[in-house]
Design a protein around this motif. Structure first.
Motif, PDB file in Angstrom:
ATOM      1  N   ASP A  49     -54.451  -8.504 -20.300  1.00 26.51           N
ATOM      2  CA  ASP A  49     -54.476  -7.097 -20.673  1.00 26.51           C
ATOM      3  C   ASP A  49     -53.253  -6.324 -20.169  1.00 26.51           C
ATOM      4  O   ASP A  49     -53.069  -5.162 -20.531  1.00 26.51           O
ATOM      5  N   ARG A  50     -52.418  -6.947 -19.374  1.00 24.28           N
ATOM      6  CA  ARG A  50     -51.208  -6.280 -18.884  1.00 24.28           C
ATOM      7  C   ARG A  50     -49.966  -6.767 -19.635  1.00 24.28           C
ATOM      8  O   ARG A  50     -49.211  -5.974 -20.164  1.00 24.28           O
ATOM      9  N   CYS A  51     -49.740  -8.075 -19.676  1.00 20.71           N
ATOM     10  CA  CYS A  51     -48.480  -8.590 -20.256  1.00 20.71           C
ATOM     11  C   CYS A  51     -48.647  -9.195 -21.648  1.00 20.71           C
ATOM     12  O   CYS A  51     -47.668  -9.424 -22.343  1.00 20.71           O
ATOM     13  N   LYS A 107     -52.483 -14.800 -13.893  1.00 24.00           N
ATOM     14  CA  LYS A 107     -52.074 -15.010 -12.497  1.00 24.00           C
ATOM     15  C   LYS A 107     -50.786 -14.261 -12.156  1.00 24.00           C
ATOM     16  O   LYS A 107     -50.615 -13.798 -11.047  1.00 24.00           O
ATOM     17  N   ASN A 108     -49.892 -14.087 -13.131  1.00 24.91           N
ATOM     18  CA  ASN A 108     -48.640 -13.372 -12.871  1.00 24.91           C
ATOM     19  C   ASN A 108     -48.855 -11.869 -12.698  1.00 24.91           C
ATOM     20  O   ASN A 108     -48.061 -11.197 -12.043  1.00 24.91           O
ATOM     21  N   CYS A 109     -49.899 -11.342 -13.304  1.00 24.75           N
ATOM     22  CA  CYS A 109     -50.129  -9.892 -13.278  1.00 24.75           C
ATOM     23  C   CYS A 109     -51.207  -9.452 -12.291  1.00 24.75           C
ATOM     24  O   CYS A 109     -51.370  -8.257 -12.058  1.00 24.75           O
ATOM     25  N   GLU A 110     -51.938 -10.389 -11.726  1.00 21.84           N
ATOM     26  CA  GLU A 110     -53.051 -10.040 -10.831  1.00 21.84           C
ATOM     27  C   GLU A 110     -52.617  -9.174  -9.657  1.00 21.84           C
ATOM     28  O   GLU A 110     -53.347  -8.279  -9.256  1.00 21.84           O
ATOM     29  N   ASN A 111     -51.456  -9.422  -9.083  1.00 20.66           N
ATOM     30  CA  ASN A 111     -51.045  -8.736  -7.863  1.00 20.66           C
ATOM     31  C   ASN A 111     -50.034  -7.625  -8.106  1.00 20.66           C
ATOM     32  O   ASN A 111     -49.413  -7.149  -7.153  1.00 20.66           O
ATOM     33  N   LEU A 112     -49.816  -7.237  -9.333  1.00 19.37           N
ATOM     34  CA  LEU A 112     -48.858  -6.160  -9.616  1.00 19.37           C
ATOM     35  C   LEU A 112     -49.460  -4.798  -9.358  1.00 19.37           C
ATOM     36  O   LEU A 112     -50.587  -4.536  -9.450  1.00 19.37           O
TER      37      LEU A 112
END
Length: 112
Positions: A49-51, A107-112
């Motif tokens: 839902d982010r990238c 996984k790439n966007c979880e911690n943004l």
């Protein structure tokens, strides 16, 4: 599967659609109500839902619903109304669409 096939005893079911499995039991609660207690498990393809990258959601959801043969006059929000039959596929579809309505991040966007 017609409502009249579900007697007072436990009526087991299991379906697999794509990479999801929905299994459980149906049991009669009254003339027009059937209890559906089951589990949906597997992997659901989704888009972050982010990238917007492809990802997978691991699904392990309990299902605990009342199924009504026709219109149901109750305040209980966990009732699905059917007219003439119980469609296990339709229950699975509805539960998956509810799940997909949430926000999921890769996984790439979880911690943004």
């Amino acid at each position: 599967m017609p409502f009249d096939r579900v007697k007072g005893d436990v009526f087991p079911f299991e379906i697999t659609k794509d990479s999801l499995k929905f299994s459980g039991n149906l049991s009669r609660k009254s003339l027009n109500l059937v209890k559906c207690k089951g589990q949906i498990s597997g992997v659901l393809p989704h888009i972050c839902d982010r990238c917007g990258d492809d990802m997978e959601i691991l699904v392990n959801e309990s299902v605990d619903l009342l199924l009504s043969d026709g219109a149901c006059k109750t305040e209980n929000l966990d009732v699905m109304e059917f007219f003439g039959s119980i469609i296990i596929d339709e229950i699975l579809h509805s539960e998956v669409e509810s799940l997909k309505a949430g926000y999921f991040y890769c996984k790439n966007c979880e911690n943004l």
